[in-house]
Design an enzyme around this catalytic site. Sequence first.
Site, mmCIF file in Angstrom:
data_model
loop_
_atom_site.group_PDB
_atom_site.id
_atom_site.type_symbol
_atom_site.label_atom_id
_atom_site.label_comp_id
_atom_site.label_asym_id
_atom_site.label_seq_id
_atom_site.Cartn_x
_atom_site.Cartn_y
_atom_site.Cartn_z
ATOM 1 N N ASP A 90 0.842 -1.424 0.096
ATOM 2 C CA ASP A 90 0.113 -0.148 -0.035
ATOM 3 C C ASP A 90 0.755 1.232 -0.250
ATOM 4 O OD1 ASP A 90 -2.368 -1.478 -0.027
ATOM 5 O OD2 ASP A 90 -2.433 -1.327 2.358
ATOM 6 N N TYR B 47 6.760 -8.843 8.091
ATOM 7 C CA TYR B 47 6.509 -7.497 8.280
ATOM 8 C C TYR B 47 6.884 -6.771 9.672
ATOM 9 C CZ TYR B 47 3.466 -8.097 4.094
ATOM 10 O OH TYR B 47 3.062 -8.291 2.767
ATOM 11 N N ASP C 143 -5.875 1.796 8.112
ATOM 12 C CA ASP C 143 -4.684 2.401 8.331
ATOM 13 C C ASP C 143 -4.872 4.113 8.292
ATOM 14 O OD1 ASP C 143 -5.567 3.139 5.762
ATOM 15 O OD2 ASP C 143 -4.092 1.720 4.715
ATOM 16 N N ARG D 285 -3.687 -4.865 7.722
ATOM 17 C CA ARG D 285 -4.547 -3.928 8.225
ATOM 18 C C ARG D 285 -5.658 -4.713 8.817
ATOM 19 N NH1 ARG D 285 -6.747 -1.207 3.706
ATOM 20 N NH2 ARG D 285 -5.839 -2.497 2.198
#
Length: 227
Positions: free
Chosen positions: A43, A71, A85, A177
């Site tokens: 993103d 991540y 987010d 997310r």
Amino acid sequence: MQQEPYGEVFLINKPLEWTSFDVVKKVRNALRIKKVGHAGTLDPLATGLLIVCAGRKTKSIESYMGQEKEYTGVFVIGKTTESFDLEHPVIEVADASAITLDQVKAAAAELTGDILQIPPMHSAIKVDGKRVYEAARKGHEVKMDPRPVSVSTFEITKFENPEVHFRIICSKGTYIRSLARDLGDILGVGAYMSALCRTRIGEHSLEQAEELDLLIQKIKERRDENI
């Protein structure tokens, strides 16, 4: 003698606020070839490892996309956003000041292993042939079915209420997310993702990645030498 068809794989540290397609377009323009693609979207508000394949190496994209991802990032509890987010305004949900590290770790444990996850409405998944984010932008609800994903590691690396710092290792198709949303739901206070960095895809790590500007400069210099 026939020349071997061109093919190359680039490991790039995607800049903040760039889309994955922005990076592909930049590399495509520098190489001056059409066949360029990326192996797994990041993103715009995420940074980290983006694998870009060019020429005949675009055939490898699916194999990279299927590999395990790692991540690091930050969730904020007690608040949320429409997209989970910072692409949408922050909404107050509940007072999270009493939440403890043990509670956060217990919630993370519930989201570890083989789980069913509902993707966020603001995602590029297609339902009935249409991207769900397009419906979300028009204010339309789309029924999203849970999807099986695997989260092999959900480590809380630091907790400074309301910020939850994490390291996650997961399968293809996992939305970080959505993990923020689900963590907030388990804690009963809401949550959203305020920062995300992809640190690994399979055996390829962020440490091996190049900064985009430096890579583009190298490609152009190499191209000019061959003219």
